[in-house]
Design a protein around this motif. Structure first.
Motif, PDB file in Angstrom:
ATOM      1  N   ALA A  52       0.875  -1.314   0.047  1.00 51.13           N
ATOM      2  CA  ALA A  52      -0.072   0.083   0.018  1.00 51.13           C
ATOM      3  C   ALA A  52       0.998   1.247  -0.066  1.00 51.13           C
ATOM      4  CB  ALA A  52      -0.987  -0.053   1.181  1.00 51.13           C
ATOM      5  N   ASP A  53       1.797   1.322   0.707  1.00 50.67           N
ATOM      6  CA  ASP A  53       2.821   2.568   1.120  1.00 50.67           C
ATOM      7  C   ASP A  53       3.470   2.723  -0.410  1.00 50.67           C
ATOM      8  OD1 ASP A  53       2.288   2.915   3.527  1.00 50.67           O
ATOM      9  OD2 ASP A  53       3.815   1.905   4.247  1.00 50.67           O
ATOM     10  N   ALA A  54       4.045   1.891  -1.321  1.00 53.20           N
ATOM     11  CA  ALA A  54       4.453   1.827  -2.435  1.00 53.20           C
ATOM     12  C   ALA A  54       3.649   2.542  -3.431  1.00 53.20           C
ATOM     13  CB  ALA A  54       5.201   0.606  -2.931  1.00 53.20           C
ATOM     14  N   LEU A  55       2.349   2.098  -3.348  1.00 49.82           N
ATOM     15  CA  LEU A  55       1.245   2.684  -4.287  1.00 49.82           C
ATOM     16  C   LEU A  55       0.984   4.130  -4.045  1.00 49.82           C
ATOM     17  CD1 LEU A  55      -0.802  -0.404  -4.900  1.00 49.82           C
ATOM     18  CD2 LEU A  55       0.049   0.880  -6.724  1.00 49.82           C
ATOM     19  N   LYS A  56       0.705   4.344  -2.649  1.00 52.56           N
ATOM     20  CA  LYS A  56       0.457   5.541  -2.257  1.00 52.56           C
ATOM     21  C   LYS A  56       1.536   6.852  -2.251  1.00 52.56           C
ATOM     22  CE  LYS A  56      -1.276   3.867   1.963  1.00 52.56           C
ATOM     23  NZ  LYS A  56      -1.391   4.192   3.167  1.00 52.56           N
ATOM     24  N   ASN A  57       2.936   6.432  -2.223  1.00 54.23           N
ATOM     25  CA  ASN A  57       3.912   7.030  -2.790  1.00 54.23           C
ATOM     26  C   ASN A  57       3.958   7.549  -4.170  1.00 54.23           C
ATOM     27  OD1 ASN A  57       4.706   7.191   0.008  1.00 54.23           O
ATOM     28  ND2 ASN A  57       6.237   5.438  -0.204  1.00 54.23           N
ATOM     29  N   ASP A  58       3.578   6.594  -4.992  1.00 55.88           N
ATOM     30  CA  ASP A  58       3.658   6.879  -6.462  1.00 55.88           C
ATOM     31  C   ASP A  58       2.493   7.922  -6.687  1.00 55.88           C
ATOM     32  OD1 ASP A  58       5.027   6.194  -8.844  1.00 55.88           O
ATOM     33  OD2 ASP A  58       2.805   5.691  -9.496  1.00 55.88           O
ATOM     34  N   VAL A  59       1.182   7.506  -5.857  1.00 50.69           N
ATOM     35  CA  VAL A  59       0.310   8.409  -6.330  1.00 50.69           C
ATOM     36  C   VAL A  59       0.864   9.957  -5.756  1.00 50.69           C
ATOM     37  CG1 VAL A  59      -2.105   9.360  -5.621  1.00 50.69           C
ATOM     38  CG2 VAL A  59      -1.663   7.044  -6.176  1.00 50.69           C
ATOM     39  N   SER A  60       1.289  10.120  -4.550  1.00 48.93           N
ATOM     40  CA  SER A  60       1.858  11.280  -4.011  1.00 48.93           C
ATOM     41  C   SER A  60       2.930  11.977  -4.810  1.00 48.93           C
ATOM     42  CB  SER A  60       2.431  11.172  -2.578  1.00 48.93           C
ATOM     43  OG  SER A  60       3.036  12.157  -2.309  1.00 48.93           O
ATOM     44  N   THR A  61       3.810  11.359  -5.506  1.00 52.09           N
ATOM     45  CA  THR A  61       4.716  11.552  -6.208  1.00 52.09           C
ATOM     46  C   THR A  61       4.194  12.255  -7.411  1.00 52.09           C
ATOM     47  OG1 THR A  61       6.778  10.355  -5.451  1.00 52.09           O
ATOM     48  CG2 THR A  61       6.819  11.100  -7.781  1.00 52.09           C
ATOM     49  N   ASN A  62       3.343  11.694  -8.253  1.00 44.70           N
ATOM     50  CA  ASN A  62       2.922  12.414  -9.401  1.00 44.70           C
ATOM     51  C   ASN A  62       1.816  13.547  -8.769  1.00 44.70           C
ATOM     52  OD1 ASN A  62       3.243  10.654 -12.019  1.00 44.70           O
ATOM     53  ND2 ASN A  62       3.133   9.009 -10.234  1.00 44.70           N
ATOM     54  N   LYS A  63       0.995  13.404  -8.098  1.00 41.57           N
ATOM     55  CA  LYS A  63       0.241  14.466  -7.649  1.00 41.57           C
ATOM     56  C   LYS A  63       1.121  15.775  -7.356  1.00 41.57           C
ATOM     57  CE  LYS A  63      -3.340  14.052  -5.109  1.00 41.57           C
ATOM     58  NZ  LYS A  63      -4.326  13.616  -4.043  1.00 41.57           N
ATOM     59  N   ASN A  64       2.196  15.572  -6.577  1.00 43.42           N
ATOM     60  CA  ASN A  64       2.981  16.534  -6.311  1.00 43.42           C
ATOM     61  C   ASN A  64       3.824  17.091  -7.755  1.00 43.42           C
ATOM     62  OD1 ASN A  64       2.865  16.540  -3.604  1.00 43.42           O
ATOM     63  ND2 ASN A  64       4.490  15.172  -3.112  1.00 43.42           N
ATOM     64  N   GLY A  65       3.984  16.355  -8.521  1.00 38.81           N
ATOM     65  CA  GLY A  65       4.636  16.886 -10.048  1.00 38.81           C
ATOM     66  C   GLY A  65       3.684  17.678 -10.536  1.00 38.81           C
ATOM     67  N   LEU A  66       2.281  17.062 -10.389  1.00 36.33           N
ATOM     68  CA  LEU A  66       1.478  17.874 -11.252  1.00 36.33           C
ATOM     69  C   LEU A  66       1.010  19.335 -10.710  1.00 36.33           C
ATOM     70  CD1 LEU A  66      -1.189  15.104 -12.121  1.00 36.33           C
ATOM     71  CD2 LEU A  66       0.068  16.291 -13.992  1.00 36.33           C
ATOM     72  N   ASN A  67       1.203  19.411  -9.480  1.00 34.50           N
ATOM     73  CA  ASN A  67       0.774  20.706  -8.774  1.00 34.50           C
ATOM     74  C   ASN A  67       1.865  21.588  -8.938  1.00 34.50           C
ATOM     75  OD1 ASN A  67      -1.758  20.169  -7.363  1.00 34.50           O
ATOM     76  ND2 ASN A  67      -0.909  19.004  -6.064  1.00 34.50           N
ATOM     77  N   THR A  68       3.281  21.006  -9.260  1.00 34.69           N
ATOM     78  CA  THR A  68       4.065  21.832  -9.395  1.00 34.69           C
ATOM     79  C   THR A  68       4.148  22.467 -10.791  1.00 34.69           C
ATOM     80  OG1 THR A  68       5.820  20.663  -7.921  1.00 34.69           O
ATOM     81  CG2 THR A  68       6.703  22.102  -9.555  1.00 34.69           C
ATOM     82  N   LEU A  69       3.543  21.629 -11.665  1.00 37.88           N
ATOM     83  CA  LEU A  69       3.544  22.064 -13.130  1.00 37.88           C
ATOM     84  C   LEU A  69       2.246  22.946 -13.160  1.00 37.88           C
ATOM     85  CD1 LEU A  69       4.188  21.930 -16.003  1.00 37.88           C
ATOM     86  CD2 LEU A  69       2.780  19.949 -16.240  1.00 37.88           C
ATOM     87  N   LYS A  70       1.392  22.679 -12.445  1.00 34.57           N
ATOM     88  CA  LYS A  70       0.220  23.812 -12.454  1.00 34.57           C
ATOM     89  C   LYS A  70       0.636  25.229 -11.964  1.00 34.57           C
ATOM     90  CE  LYS A  70      -4.558  24.190 -10.771  1.00 34.57           C
ATOM     91  NZ  LYS A  70      -4.405  25.917 -10.516  1.00 34.57           N
ATOM     92  N   SER A  71       1.416  25.227 -11.034  1.00 32.98           N
ATOM     93  CA  SER A  71       2.033  26.748 -10.301  1.00 32.98           C
ATOM     94  C   SER A  71       2.790  27.104 -11.452  1.00 32.98           C
ATOM     95  CB  SER A  71       2.609  26.203  -9.161  1.00 32.98           C
ATOM     96  OG  SER A  71       2.149  25.834  -8.252  1.00 32.98           O
ATOM     97  N   LYS A  72       3.513  26.446 -12.296  1.00 32.37           N
ATOM     98  CA  LYS A  72       4.300  27.005 -13.560  1.00 32.37           C
ATOM     99  C   LYS A  72       3.392  27.552 -14.348  1.00 32.37           C
ATOM    100  CE  LYS A  72       8.182  26.168 -16.350  1.00 32.37           C
ATOM    101  NZ  LYS A  72       7.598  26.690 -17.723  1.00 32.37           N
TER     102      LYS A  72
END
Length: 254
Positions: A90-110
């Motif tokens: 579960a942690d591996a999957l949740k970490n991957d979700v978190s990584t992608n959400k953080n990346g998308l939010n960073t791109l959104k800010s840009k």
């Protein structure tokens, strides 16, 4: 009719483990909007210098992806709470979700800070080419989740061997041939599953946006292998559950 996995629960006496065949058949389908915008062509409908239009389009695409990543995270948490997958999985999957959400939010800010329409269009392009949420990330993580559920079930069925053997040893002599035949098939199905799960999981690290972008043929080949292995794994586990059901039915007959 009782399902084979309800039957596993009754046989094992582990009330907390009620994985049904419905869980084994986890839907790999993505949400309806998942493929509604597979290119950034709509952004091209904005005026050449209409940066606000491009930003609005990109923000909508990012929001869709964040929503669907959150839905996957909820599914993972639910299956973990039901003990259908372990904490590490579960942690591996949740970490991957978190990584992608953080990346998308960073791109959104840009993207939201852009003052040039061409730069905004490049940001929108990056939503697709850098992240590949619908082409790669969500399908890959759904496969991983499916395999994690199957691994949990395989472990449970394997752990029941001692109990099954003890019950067969105490069975009437006239039933032992049938019981041993079923049990031998049960063991054969489970023996086939473990290496298939290991092989399928070994494919997952190669399913990346970069590999999708640079070598689509190899990517598709590995994806097809993964899907084929999953079908075989599910079939073998269903056969093992069916064997277990027949063993129990035979033992109940007077």
């Amino acid at each position: 009719m009782i399902s084979p996995m309800q039957f596993v629960r009754q046989f094992s006496g582990r009330v907390g483990f009620a994985v049904g065949l419905g869980v084994l058949s986890l839907s790999m389908a993505l949400p309806a909007q998942a493929f509604a915008a597979t290119t950034n062509v709509d952004a091209q409908k904005c005026g050449a210098k209409d940066v606000k239009c491009v930003i609005a389009f990109g923000d909508q695409r990012i929001t869709e992806r964040l929503t669907d990543l959150s839905a996957l995270d909820t599914k993972v948490q639910t299956l973990q709470q039901k003990k259908h997958i372990g904490e590490d999985e579960a942690d591996a999957l949740k970490n991957d979700v978190s990584t992608n959400k953080n990346g998308l939010n960073t791109l959104k800010s840009k993207l939201d800070a852009e003052s040039d329409a061409q730069a905004a269009r490049q940001d929108v392009k990056n939503i697709y080419e850098q992240f590949r949420i619908y082409a790669v990330v969500l399908p890959r993580d759904e496969h991983r989740l499916h395999l994690d559920v199957e691994k949990t079930l395989d472990d449970k069925l394997t752990d029941m061997k001692t109990k099954i053997e003890a019950r067969i040893d105490k069975a009437p002599a006239d039933k032992k041939d049938q019981l041993n035949s079923l049990y031998n098939d049960y063991k054969a199905q489970l023996a086939a599953v473990t290496p298939l799960i290991d092989g399928a999981k070994a494919i997952l690290p190669n399913m990346t946006p970069a590999n999708f972008n640079t070598n689509r043929s190899a990517y598709e080949g590995q994806l097809n292998t993964l899907k084929s292995d999953e079908k075989t794994i599910q079939s073998d586990l269903q056969k093992a559950a069916s064997d277990l059901k027949q063993i129990n039915q035979t033992l109940k007959k007077k």
